[in-house]
Design a protein around this motif. Structure first.
Motif, PDB file in Angstrom:
ATOM      1  N   TRP A   1      10.161   0.090 -21.232  1.00 22.98           N
ATOM      2  CA  TRP A   1      10.200  -1.139 -22.177  1.00 22.98           C
ATOM      3  C   TRP A   1       8.821  -1.851 -21.405  1.00 22.98           C
ATOM      4  CZ3 TRP A   1      10.300  -6.345 -20.777  1.00 22.98           C
ATOM      5  CH2 TRP A   1      10.294  -7.061 -21.645  1.00 22.98           C
ATOM      6  N   VAL A   2       7.743  -2.007 -22.278  1.00 22.15           N
ATOM      7  CA  VAL A   2       6.829  -2.780 -21.720  1.00 22.15           C
ATOM      8  C   VAL A   2       6.302  -4.117 -22.473  1.00 22.15           C
ATOM      9  CG1 VAL A   2       5.693  -0.818 -20.495  1.00 22.15           C
ATOM     10  CG2 VAL A   2       5.058  -1.324 -22.943  1.00 22.15           C
ATOM     11  N   GLY A   3       7.508  -4.576 -23.202  1.00 23.63           N
ATOM     12  CA  GLY A   3       7.292  -5.552 -24.263  1.00 23.63           C
ATOM     13  C   GLY A   3       7.281  -6.859 -23.573  1.00 23.63           C
ATOM     14  N   VAL A   4       7.480  -8.019 -24.210  1.00 26.31           N
ATOM     15  CA  VAL A   4       7.485  -9.396 -23.594  1.00 26.31           C
ATOM     16  C   VAL A   4       8.864 -10.296 -23.943  1.00 26.31           C
ATOM     17  CG1 VAL A   4       5.024  -9.538 -23.043  1.00 26.31           C
ATOM     18  CG2 VAL A   4       5.941 -10.326 -25.322  1.00 26.31           C
ATOM     19  N   VAL A   5       9.286 -11.246 -23.265  1.00 26.49           N
ATOM     20  CA  VAL A   5      10.286 -11.995 -23.591  1.00 26.49           C
ATOM     21  C   VAL A   5       9.600 -13.378 -23.912  1.00 26.49           C
ATOM     22  CG1 VAL A   5      12.402 -13.171 -23.007  1.00 26.49           C
ATOM     23  CG2 VAL A   5      11.890 -10.833 -22.225  1.00 26.49           C
TER      24      VAL A   5
ATOM     25  N   ASP B   1      -0.283 -10.078 -21.263  1.00 27.38           N
ATOM     26  CA  ASP B   1       0.829  -9.751 -20.381  1.00 27.38           C
ATOM     27  C   ASP B   1       1.351  -8.237 -20.641  1.00 27.38           C
ATOM     28  OD1 ASP B   1       2.378 -12.822 -19.832  1.00 27.38           O
ATOM     29  OD2 ASP B   1       1.103 -12.733 -21.618  1.00 27.38           O
ATOM     30  N   PHE B   2       1.018  -8.029 -22.058  1.00 31.51           N
ATOM     31  CA  PHE B   2       1.558  -6.703 -22.616  1.00 31.51           C
ATOM     32  C   PHE B   2       0.626  -5.714 -21.741  1.00 31.51           C
ATOM     33  CE2 PHE B   2       0.106  -3.858 -26.055  1.00 31.51           C
ATOM     34  CZ  PHE B   2       1.196  -2.842 -25.961  1.00 31.51           C
ATOM     35  N   VAL B   3      -0.498  -5.858 -21.733  1.00 26.40           N
ATOM     36  CA  VAL B   3      -1.322  -4.752 -21.379  1.00 26.40           C
ATOM     37  C   VAL B   3      -1.274  -4.684 -19.580  1.00 26.40           C
ATOM     38  CG1 VAL B   3      -3.855  -4.335 -20.623  1.00 26.40           C
ATOM     39  CG2 VAL B   3      -3.245  -4.923 -22.980  1.00 26.40           C
ATOM     40  N   ALA B   4      -0.818  -5.922 -19.097  1.00 27.50           N
ATOM     41  CA  ALA B   4      -0.620  -5.681 -17.551  1.00 27.50           C
ATOM     42  C   ALA B   4       0.937  -4.967 -17.447  1.00 27.50           C
ATOM     43  CB  ALA B   4      -0.157  -6.994 -17.169  1.00 27.50           C
ATOM     44  N   ASN B   5       1.521  -5.070 -18.360  1.00 27.60           N
ATOM     45  CA  ASN B   5       3.043  -4.534 -18.171  1.00 27.60           C
ATOM     46  C   ASN B   5       2.686  -2.768 -18.505  1.00 27.60           C
ATOM     47  OD1 ASN B   5       4.533  -6.354 -17.857  1.00 27.60           O
ATOM     48  ND2 ASN B   5       5.315  -6.621 -20.138  1.00 27.60           N
ATOM     49  N   VAL B   6       1.947  -2.353 -19.414  1.00 23.12           N
ATOM     50  CA  VAL B   6       1.609  -1.038 -19.639  1.00 23.12           C
ATOM     51  C   VAL B   6       0.853  -0.283 -18.274  1.00 23.12           C
ATOM     52  CG1 VAL B   6      -0.021   0.536 -20.786  1.00 23.12           C
ATOM     53  CG2 VAL B   6       1.170  -1.230 -22.019  1.00 23.12           C
ATOM     54  N   ARG B   7       0.067  -1.377 -17.685  1.00 20.47           N
ATOM     55  CA  ARG B   7      -0.771  -0.940 -16.573  1.00 20.47           C
ATOM     56  C   ARG B   7       0.078  -0.753 -15.248  1.00 20.47           C
ATOM     57  NH1 ARG B   7      -6.018  -1.482 -16.029  1.00 20.47           N
ATOM     58  NH2 ARG B   7      -6.344  -3.315 -17.580  1.00 20.47           N
TER      59      ARG B   7
ATOM     60  N   ALA C   1      -6.109  -5.176 -28.264  1.00 17.49           N
ATOM     61  CA  ALA C   1      -6.225  -5.575 -26.523  1.00 17.49           C
ATOM     62  C   ALA C   1      -5.862  -3.925 -26.018  1.00 17.49           C
ATOM     63  CB  ALA C   1      -4.967  -6.522 -26.326  1.00 17.49           C
ATOM     64  N   ILE C   2      -5.017  -3.264 -26.627  1.00 13.73           N
ATOM     65  CA  ILE C   2      -4.677  -1.929 -25.935  1.00 13.73           C
ATOM     66  C   ILE C   2      -5.751  -1.004 -26.339  1.00 13.73           C
ATOM     67  CG2 ILE C   2      -3.075  -0.974 -27.633  1.00 13.73           C
ATOM     68  CD1 ILE C   2      -2.532  -1.201 -23.687  1.00 13.73           C
ATOM     69  N   MET C   3      -6.209  -1.083 -27.689  1.00 12.09           N
ATOM     70  CA  MET C   3      -7.271  -0.079 -28.006  1.00 12.09           C
ATOM     71  C   MET C   3      -8.638  -0.204 -27.755  1.00 12.09           C
ATOM     72  SD  MET C   3      -5.634   2.034 -29.860  1.00 12.09           S
ATOM     73  CE  MET C   3      -6.785   3.026 -30.791  1.00 12.09           C
ATOM     74  N   ARG C   4      -8.786  -1.483 -26.771  1.00  9.78           N
ATOM     75  CA  ARG C   4     -10.035  -1.504 -26.096  1.00  9.78           C
ATOM     76  C   ARG C   4     -10.097  -0.457 -25.089  1.00  9.78           C
ATOM     77  NH1 ARG C   4     -10.195  -6.778 -28.231  1.00  9.78           N
ATOM     78  NH2 ARG C   4      -8.700  -7.854 -26.806  1.00  9.78           N
ATOM     79  N   HIS C   5      -8.769  -0.324 -24.371  1.00 10.82           N
ATOM     80  CA  HIS C   5      -8.560   0.588 -23.271  1.00 10.82           C
ATOM     81  C   HIS C   5      -8.736   2.099 -23.429  1.00 10.82           C
ATOM     82  CE1 HIS C   5      -8.147  -2.627 -20.342  1.00 10.82           C
ATOM     83  NE2 HIS C   5      -7.397  -3.347 -21.248  1.00 10.82           N
ATOM     84  N   CYS C   6      -8.236   2.365 -24.573  1.00 15.79           N
ATOM     85  CA  CYS C   6      -7.989   3.672 -25.240  1.00 15.79           C
ATOM     86  C   CYS C   6      -8.447   4.047 -26.662  1.00 15.79           C
ATOM     87  CB  CYS C   6      -6.693   4.236 -25.038  1.00 15.79           C
ATOM     88  SG  CYS C   6      -5.399   3.122 -25.910  1.00 15.79           S
TER      89      CYS C   6
END
Ligand code: FEO
Length: 396
Positions: free
Chosen positions: A11-15, A58-64, A90-95
């Motif tokens: 789970w890499v989501g946010v609360v 926060d999400f991209v940091a969680n993925v990382r 944001a995530i597609m900028r990385h991939c």
């Protein structure tokens, strides 16, 4: 904080503890929400859904915390609403070369939101994508709750990721259904169903039957909001079937507004009549009530009794939003009635009754009107209205 929900699925989501309104100000969320995203590590690295845009960092940091985002091969976008797709840019900028898997209608809605020339792959029900040891299987779920909505299933882990379906706007410290207060969990699951999914109840039953007919074992249901159902996961499926039937409980909601307290006294008299016939009720004062809580209680009940003074030859404007909600949500199997005080022309009760009928809420007994402040006889008539509604609730 990232959680490994089963081996190699994170789970890499946010609360979002602070959220109090959703869909703009359309839906109240007194217990906040979560935006759930799931990262799968197999021979391919897969991300299923993202989060709302303000939480993208926060999400991209969680993925990382789990993988280098540049190594993501596949991003599944089950649904385009911004609370799940907002983190896509944001995530597609990385991939940027990752495959973005969407449903047929998602092929309209995701590009429509982001106007990016990503590497889209369109899938339909039963389509499979091999990711190494396991496969992703897709099930289109139109109108649960958008035309683009889709479920993603991960073989080997028996994990269903149904996006909005089975979700709750419920911020919690823990991620699983067996780790939270069950009363709160079901309050939020019901509020979510009543306010978002009710219009699609027929689709709910059909889709659940269709998914069960695929014969896919389900050990975990991981929605895109709230907690993950790992303890008896099918309990929420059974509950959805029950809610979709909209049978209602033997109870009533009284919803009213008042200018000089006359209609309030009438509301309380209606309540006295209901409870005299052993039908419990809740009274809501429309201007200050939590609208979505009221709608949830109407969803649960068999009867709705609405009260309004006459203002400008109609019912009072605070009831207008509720009346529009009743039209749009299309609750089934309800009975209704109306009451209200008036000074001059007195149209409100008739107009409320006509609106209830338009909403397919059958008027169970003629409404009660009181000129100026209600007399003892008027209040007795309100109590009798309550008794009549109660008898109709009980099918008598
Ligand atoms: Fe349809 Fe949670 O968005």
């Amino acid at each position: 904080m990232v959680i490994e929900i089963v081996e190699n699925v994170y789970w890499v989501g946010v609360v979002d503890w602070a959220l109090r309104h959703f869909h703009g100000y359309e839906l109240s969320t007194p217990r906040g929400s979560t935006y759930n995203s799931y990262l799968i590590r197999d021979e391919k690295t897969v991300l299923v859904d993202t989060v709302w845009g303000p939480f993208a960092d926060d999400f991209v940091a969680n993925v990382r915390d789990v993988v280098d985002p540049a190594t993501i091969d596949i991003v599944v976008a089950n649904h385009a609403e911004a609370d799940h797709s907002g983190g896509l840019p944001a995530i597609m900028r990385h991939c940027p070369d990752a495959t973005v898997i969407v449903s047929k209608r998602g092929a309209e809605s995701i590009p429509g939101h982001y106007h990016q020339d990503w590497n889209f792959k369109v899938v339909g029900t039963g389509d499979k994508v091999n990711i190494g040891k396991h496969e992703l299987i897709f099930v289109e779920a139109p109108m649960l709750h958008w035309p683009d909505s889709m479920f993603t299933y991960l073989t080997g882990k028996n994990l269903l990721m149904p996006n909005d379906a089975f979700g709750q706007h419920y911020a919690t410290a823990r991620r699983f259904n067996d780790e939270v207060d069950q009363g709160e969990l079901y309050e939020e699951a019901l509020r979510y169903y009543a306010n978002i999914l009710t219009p699609f109840s027929d689709f709910v039953i059909k889709k659940i039957d269709e998914v069960l007919a695929l014969g896919l074992p389900v050990d975990i249901i991981a929605p895109s909001h709230g907690v993950i159902w790992r303890d008896e996961p099918l309990q929420i499926v059974e509950k959805y079937k029950e809610w979709a039937a909209q049978e209602g409980e033997e109870q009533a909601v009284i919803l009213y507004d008042t200018m000089w307290q006359g209609t309030r006294h009438m509301a309380e008299a209606v309540g006295a009549g209901l409870v005299a016939e052993d039908v419990p009720y809740k009274i809501f004062y429309a201007p200050v009530a939590d609208r979505n809580l009221v709608l949830t209680e109407i969803f649960r009940a068999k009867a709705l009794v609405v009260g309004s003074p006459t203002v400008n030859r109609g019912y009072i404007s605070t009831l207008g939003t509720y009346m529009e909600d009743l039209r749009g949500l299309g609750f089934k199997n309800k009975i209704g009635a109306a009451f209200g005080s008036y000074g001059w022309s007195g149209e409100a009760v008739k107009m409320l009754e006509e609106h209830l009928e338009r909403c397919k809420i059958k008027v169970a007994a003629p409404g009660v009107r009181a000129k100026w402040q209600p007399t003892a006889d008027d209040l007795a008539a309100c109590a009798e209205l309550g008794r009549a509604v109660a008898r109709a609730v009980k099918g008598a």
